[in-house]
Design a protein around this motif. Structure first.
Motif, mmCIF file in Angstrom:
data_model
loop_
_atom_site.group_PDB
_atom_site.id
_atom_site.type_symbol
_atom_site.label_atom_id
_atom_site.label_comp_id
_atom_site.label_asym_id
_atom_site.label_seq_id
_atom_site.Cartn_x
_atom_site.Cartn_y
_atom_site.Cartn_z
ATOM 1 N N ASP A 86 0.855 -1.190 0.000
ATOM 2 C CA ASP A 86 0.000 0.000 0.000
ATOM 3 C C ASP A 86 0.887 1.235 0.000
ATOM 4 O O ASP A 86 2.045 1.182 0.418
ATOM 5 C CB ASP A 86 -0.880 0.058 1.258
ATOM 6 C CG ASP A 86 -1.697 -1.202 1.468
ATOM 7 O OD1 ASP A 86 -2.529 -1.504 0.615
ATOM 8 O OD2 ASP A 86 -1.463 -1.877 2.494
ATOM 9 N N GLY A 87 0.287 2.358 -0.434
ATOM 10 C CA GLY A 87 0.999 3.625 -0.379
ATOM 11 C C GLY A 87 2.038 3.769 -1.473
ATOM 12 O O GLY A 87 2.101 2.970 -2.403
ATOM 13 N N ARG A 88 2.868 4.800 -1.340
ATOM 14 C CA ARG A 88 3.870 5.041 -2.366
ATOM 15 C C ARG A 88 5.072 5.777 -1.804
ATOM 16 O O ARG A 88 5.019 6.405 -0.742
ATOM 17 C CB ARG A 88 3.282 5.828 -3.532
ATOM 18 C CG ARG A 88 2.876 7.256 -3.202
ATOM 19 C CD ARG A 88 2.424 7.987 -4.452
ATOM 20 N NE ARG A 88 2.272 9.424 -4.225
ATOM 21 C CZ ARG A 88 2.238 10.328 -5.187
ATOM 22 N NH1 ARG A 88 2.357 9.953 -6.451
ATOM 23 N NH2 ARG A 88 2.117 11.622 -4.904
ATOM 24 N N VAL A 89 6.169 5.703 -2.567
ATOM 25 C CA VAL A 89 7.412 6.413 -2.276
ATOM 26 C C VAL A 89 7.706 7.327 -3.460
ATOM 27 O O VAL A 89 7.698 6.872 -4.613
ATOM 28 C CB VAL A 89 8.582 5.428 -2.063
ATOM 29 C CG1 VAL A 89 9.898 6.184 -1.901
ATOM 30 C CG2 VAL A 89 8.321 4.534 -0.855
ATOM 31 N N VAL A 90 7.947 8.599 -3.178
ATOM 32 C CA VAL A 90 8.300 9.566 -4.227
ATOM 33 C C VAL A 90 9.725 10.008 -3.971
ATOM 34 O O VAL A 90 10.021 10.642 -2.950
ATOM 35 C CB VAL A 90 7.343 10.774 -4.215
ATOM 36 C CG1 VAL A 90 7.707 11.742 -5.344
ATOM 37 C CG2 VAL A 90 5.900 10.319 -4.340
ATOM 38 N N LEU A 91 10.627 9.667 -4.882
ATOM 39 C CA LEU A 91 12.049 9.955 -4.730
ATOM 40 C C LEU A 91 12.419 11.086 -5.682
ATOM 41 O O LEU A 91 12.316 10.936 -6.896
ATOM 42 C CB LEU A 91 12.866 8.693 -5.019
ATOM 43 C CG LEU A 91 14.328 8.669 -4.579
ATOM 44 C CD1 LEU A 91 14.807 7.230 -4.404
ATOM 45 C CD2 LEU A 91 15.223 9.368 -5.592
ATOM 46 N N HIS A 92 12.768 12.248 -5.118
ATOM 47 C CA HIS A 92 13.091 13.439 -5.905
ATOM 48 C C HIS A 92 12.022 13.721 -6.949
ATOM 49 O O HIS A 92 12.311 13.973 -8.124
ATOM 50 C CB HIS A 92 14.465 13.304 -6.547
ATOM 51 C CG HIS A 92 15.588 13.621 -5.605
ATOM 52 N ND1 HIS A 92 16.021 14.899 -5.368
ATOM 53 C CD2 HIS A 92 16.342 12.820 -4.820
ATOM 54 C CE1 HIS A 92 16.999 14.876 -4.469
ATOM 55 N NE2 HIS A 92 17.209 13.626 -4.116
ATOM 56 N N GLY A 93 10.766 13.661 -6.519
ATOM 57 C CA GLY A 93 9.649 13.995 -7.383
ATOM 58 C C GLY A 93 9.185 12.877 -8.290
ATOM 59 O O GLY A 93 8.216 13.059 -9.041
ATOM 60 N N GLU A 94 9.817 11.715 -8.246
ATOM 61 C CA GLU A 94 9.491 10.603 -9.134
ATOM 62 C C GLU A 94 8.859 9.457 -8.337
ATOM 63 O O GLU A 94 9.519 8.833 -7.501
ATOM 64 C CB GLU A 94 10.758 10.101 -9.837
ATOM 65 C CG GLU A 94 10.471 9.196 -10.995
ATOM 66 C CD GLU A 94 11.636 9.124 -11.981
ATOM 67 O OE1 GLU A 94 11.419 8.611 -13.090
ATOM 68 O OE2 GLU A 94 12.741 9.576 -11.638
ATOM 69 N N PRO A 95 7.559 9.171 -8.539
ATOM 70 C CA PRO A 95 6.909 8.068 -7.818
ATOM 71 C C PRO A 95 7.476 6.720 -8.263
ATOM 72 O O PRO A 95 7.351 6.339 -9.428
ATOM 73 C CB PRO A 95 5.429 8.192 -8.208
ATOM 74 C CG PRO A 95 5.282 9.561 -8.790
ATOM 75 C CD PRO A 95 6.612 9.891 -9.403
ATOM 76 N N LEU A 96 8.104 6.012 -7.336
ATOM 77 C CA LEU A 96 8.740 4.739 -7.699
ATOM 78 C C LEU A 96 7.713 3.699 -8.115
ATOM 79 O O LEU A 96 8.012 2.807 -8.918
ATOM 80 C CB LEU A 96 9.570 4.223 -6.527
ATOM 81 C CG LEU A 96 10.771 5.074 -6.110
ATOM 82 C CD1 LEU A 96 11.525 4.411 -4.962
ATOM 83 C CD2 LEU A 96 11.715 5.315 -7.283
ATOM 84 N N SER A 97 6.490 3.800 -7.579
ATOM 85 C CA SER A 97 5.471 2.785 -7.872
ATOM 86 C C SER A 97 5.008 2.818 -9.320
ATOM 87 O O SER A 97 4.398 1.860 -9.807
ATOM 88 C CB SER A 97 4.268 2.960 -6.941
ATOM 89 O OG SER A 97 3.730 4.265 -7.061
ATOM 90 N N THR A 98 5.280 3.928 -10.014
ATOM 91 C CA THR A 98 4.873 4.015 -11.415
ATOM 92 C C THR A 98 5.922 3.422 -12.349
ATOM 93 O O THR A 98 5.696 3.349 -13.556
ATOM 94 C CB THR A 98 4.628 5.482 -11.821
ATOM 95 O OG1 THR A 98 5.868 6.200 -11.734
ATOM 96 C CG2 THR A 98 3.601 6.132 -10.914
ATOM 97 N N LEU A 99 7.063 2.990 -11.792
ATOM 98 C CA LEU A 99 8.169 2.496 -12.602
ATOM 99 C C LEU A 99 8.247 0.976 -12.539
ATOM 100 O O LEU A 99 7.929 0.370 -11.512
ATOM 101 C CB LEU A 99 9.495 3.089 -12.107
ATOM 102 C CG LEU A 99 9.586 4.616 -12.035
ATOM 103 C CD1 LEU A 99 10.903 5.036 -11.408
ATOM 104 C CD2 LEU A 99 9.438 5.227 -13.428
#
Length: 260
Positions: A86-99
């Motif tokens: 669940d949830g998400r991590v955004v690293l320097h403006g880039e959501p990792l879950s979309t990758l």
């Protein structure tokens, strides 16, 4: 025999000496409602639940808590090494879950460095070759000169041709620090970086880690059981049974890489 010349005590810099955060840049890391569950023969096991926080650029963050509280799992999720339930991590403006995995690997190669408790050096490579490796994997044109320079900075300029088995634990962790910083990451994750070292050697590694971090302006996120190491950080996150129970900011934070 360890070389101590590169480990002079580091001042973590007072608020007056540090520039103010640059609001025009996104945070280094945003964690939103993060959860992680795994399936076991006995049923589902919740490792993390509802964890959320923000890490500013230039922050030094300690993740603390008892064994089994979910610290290393959280670190893996923040680095994109694992995928949350669940949830998400955004690293320097880039959501990792979309990758996809290739995309997350690209982000790690461009922006992230790692230091592990057990060093994770390749035994068949020399110290120099271990430090050159992430530059080679990234496709850099020049790999040997920066690797030599950073190994000299950590006090191992005379040990370039030595294999991990020929180095002490402290020297191996110095190689690991050199490997982590040689790519000039914007974020450095460290999982119990002094866990396999005696107290004297561990203290020298702490000083070196913070010296390199202050010089590079890197955002540092580390998991530790070491209270002294946690006290050196500007931001402390405490986990208990997979939940975030404390989010403490100990010192003002500089935006060390505002122009990055």
């Amino acid at each position: 025999m360890m070389t101590h010349s590169a480990t002079a005590p580091v001042d973590v810099r007072s608020a007056a000496a540090r520039p103010a955060p640059n609001a025009s840049h996104p945070p280094a890391l945003v964690v939103e409602s993060l959860g992680k569950r795994v399936s076991l023969p006995s049923g589902p096991l919740t490792i993390l639940e509802g964890v959320g926080f923000t890490i500013a650029r230039g922050d030094t963050v300690a993740i603390v808590g008892a064994s089994g509280s979910g610290k290393s799992t959280l670190l893996s999720l923040m680095a994109g090494l694992d995928i949350p339930s669940d949830g998400r991590v955004v690293l320097h403006g880039e959501p990792l879950s979309t990758l996809d995995e290739d995309g997350r690997a690209r982000v790690r190669g461009e922006k992230v460095g790692f230091v592990f408790q057990n060093f994770q050096l390749l035994p068949s490579l020399t110290a120099l070759e271990n430090v050159m490796l992430p530059l080679e994997l990234r496709g850099d044109a020049e790999v040997e000169a920066p690797a030599r320079a950073i190994l000299g900075k950590v006090g191992l300029g005379e040990r370039l041709g030595h294999y991990p088995r020929q180095l002490s634990g402290g020297e191996q962790q110095r190689v690991a620090l050199a490997r982590a910083f040689v790519t000039e990451p914007s974020l450095l994750f460290a999982d119990e970086p002094t866990g396999n070292l005696d107290s004297h050697t561990g203290q020298a590694i702490i000083e070196l880690l913070f010296a390199l971090n202050a010089e590079a302006g890197t955002t540092l996120v580390l998991v530790t059981h070491d209270d002294h190491l946690a006290e050196r950080c500007s931001h402390r996150l405490r986990l208990d049974a997979g939940r975030l129970v404390a989010d403490e900011r100990m010192h003002p934070v500089a935006d060390g890489r505002a122009g990055a």
